[in-house]
Design a protein around this motif. Structure first.
Motif, short mmCIF file in Angstrom:
data_model
loop_
_atom_site.label_atom_id
_atom_site.label_comp_id
_atom_site.label_asym_id
_atom_site.label_seq_id
_atom_site.Cartn_x
_atom_site.Cartn_y
_atom_site.Cartn_z
N ARG A 111 0.88 -1.28 -0.09
CA ARG A 111 -0.27 0.00 -0.09
C ARG A 111 1.07 1.23 0.01
O ARG A 111 0.56 2.16 -0.67
CB ARG A 111 -0.98 -0.04 1.24
CG ARG A 111 -1.92 1.20 1.19
CD ARG A 111 -2.86 1.05 2.29
NE ARG A 111 -3.69 -0.16 2.49
CZ ARG A 111 -3.30 -1.05 3.57
NH1 ARG A 111 -2.54 -0.61 4.74
NH2 ARG A 111 -4.05 -2.11 3.72
N LEU A 112 1.89 1.26 0.86
CA LEU A 112 2.73 2.59 0.60
C LEU A 112 3.68 2.33 -0.65
O LEU A 112 3.69 3.69 -1.17
CB LEU A 112 3.65 2.03 1.95
CG LEU A 112 3.41 2.19 3.27
CD1 LEU A 112 4.52 1.84 4.08
CD2 LEU A 112 3.19 3.64 3.72
N SER B 289 -6.24 -4.19 0.33
CA SER B 289 -6.89 -4.39 1.32
C SER B 289 -6.52 -5.74 2.00
O SER B 289 -5.87 -6.61 1.32
CB SER B 289 -8.48 -4.29 1.08
OG SER B 289 -8.65 -3.06 0.48
N GLU B 290 -6.75 -6.13 3.20
CA GLU B 290 -6.56 -7.25 3.78
C GLU B 290 -7.98 -7.38 4.57
O GLU B 290 -8.55 -6.73 5.13
CB GLU B 290 -5.24 -7.26 4.89
CG GLU B 290 -5.11 -8.70 5.38
CD GLU B 290 -3.90 -8.42 6.20
OE1 GLU B 290 -3.58 -9.59 6.62
OE2 GLU B 290 -3.33 -7.52 6.41
N ASN C 261 -10.50 3.37 0.06
CA ASN C 261 -9.66 1.86 0.18
C ASN C 261 -10.01 1.64 1.83
O ASN C 261 -9.88 2.29 2.63
CB ASN C 261 -8.09 2.38 0.32
CG ASN C 261 -7.42 1.18 0.31
OD1 ASN C 261 -6.85 0.48 -1.01
ND2 ASN C 261 -6.86 0.52 1.42
N ILE C 262 -10.16 0.36 1.75
CA ILE C 262 -10.44 -0.20 2.95
C ILE C 262 -9.31 -0.95 3.57
O ILE C 262 -8.82 -2.25 2.89
CB ILE C 262 -11.59 -1.52 2.99
CG1 ILE C 262 -12.91 -0.87 2.39
CG2 ILE C 262 -12.06 -2.05 4.44
CD1 ILE C 262 -13.73 0.21 3.28
N ASP C 263 -8.31 -0.46 4.22
CA ASP C 263 -7.07 -1.15 4.49
C ASP C 263 -7.41 -2.36 5.20
O ASP C 263 -6.62 -3.17 4.78
CB ASP C 263 -6.52 -0.23 5.73
CG ASP C 263 -5.89 1.23 5.04
OD1 ASP C 263 -6.28 1.51 3.85
OD2 ASP C 263 -4.91 1.95 5.90
N GLU C 264 -8.17 -2.72 6.19
CA GLU C 264 -8.19 -4.04 6.76
C GLU C 264 -9.74 -4.14 7.60
O GLU C 264 -10.10 -3.30 7.83
CB GLU C 264 -7.09 -4.04 7.53
CG GLU C 264 -7.18 -5.49 8.42
CD GLU C 264 -5.94 -5.66 9.42
OE1 GLU C 264 -5.49 -6.83 9.64
OE2 GLU C 264 -5.48 -4.61 9.96
#
Length: 251
Positions: A164-165, A175-176, A230-233
């Protein structure tokens, strides 16, 4: 408004059973043209026929097999779900078989790397790509007997964060989804080398663990968010589970 899925494509690895098969069905139900990738050809062919998708035999630990997957998919891809993974054994560190650890790292981390590298150009070319890595709460919390699997899933989690970075500013979301206790037909059975009694004991007294469709629903929700979201996690556990080692069981 959610993103329209019409004309969009998705790849799901480990699609022959469990979360992978459920995710392929969920994305197809949202209108995605789904590439079902796994080693067990007969299973993915049946799944692809069911959902109107395409089956591609693929071993994510084999770079040449992954290259053939990328060739089949072609120059444009909207969603990649890195689901292929697994746990092998539940031995403490002092007694663990290094080969089990090697296998877990190979499929959960290096397999994710192979597939992501191979399909990243197609995700970029779509102008709106999404990578969803299927992790685990084992990627966040350690528990006795699980060092090899937790190390591998911590690897999945860190690769996701790093990717992601590295891709920020590009038209690709990362996403995770990290599930807790999910009752599927094979995960625990594989972990305990076919010992059905040990596999069943994992879920004894838990009347409502997660099922594969719960995780697939989360993936489909992420995939249908607007392109700027964006749904990071997502960490998903059944109500009966507070942590890997803390599960409410019926008497």
């Amino acid at each position: 408004m959610p993103t329209s899925s019409a004309g969009r494509t998705a790849v799901v690895t480990g699609a022959s059973s469990g979360i992978g098969a459920a995710t392929a069905r969920a994305l197809a139900a949202q209108g995605y043209d789904v590439w079902c990738a796994a080693r067990r050809t007969e299973r993915i062919e049946a799944l692809a026929e069911e959902i109107g998708g395409t089956a591609v035999s693929c071993d994510v630990t084999d770079p040449e097999s992954v290259r053939r997957l990328a060739q089949a998919v072609g120059g444009r891809l909207n969603v990649l779900v890195n689901n292929a993974g697994g746990a092998f054994g539940l031995a403490p560190v002092a007694e663990a078989d290094p080969e089990d650890w090697r296998r877990m790292f190979d499929v959960n981390v290096l397999g994710l790397l192979h597939v992501t590298q191979a399909l990243l150009p197609s995700l970029r070319a779509s102008g709106d790509g999404l990578i969803v890595n299927i992790g685990s709460i084992a990627g966040h919390v350690a528990y006795e007997g699980g060092a090899g699997y937790t190390a591998a899933k911590h690897g999945t989690q860190v690769v996701t964060e790093t990717l992601r970075l590295e891709l920020v500013g590009e038209p690709i979301r990362v996403s995770e989804v990290s599930p807790g206790m999910v009752h599927t037909e094979e995960f625990s059975l594989v972990r305990f080398e076919g010992d059905q009694a040990r596999a069943d004991a994992v879920y004894n007294g838990v009347s409502e663990p997660l099922v594969a469709e719960d995780v697939a629903d989360a993936v489909a929700w992420i995939a249908t968010r607007p392109a700027h979201v964006n749904i990071d996690e997502l960490v998903i556990k059944p109500r009966a589970q507070a942590a890997p080692h803390k599960v409410a069981r019926d008497a």
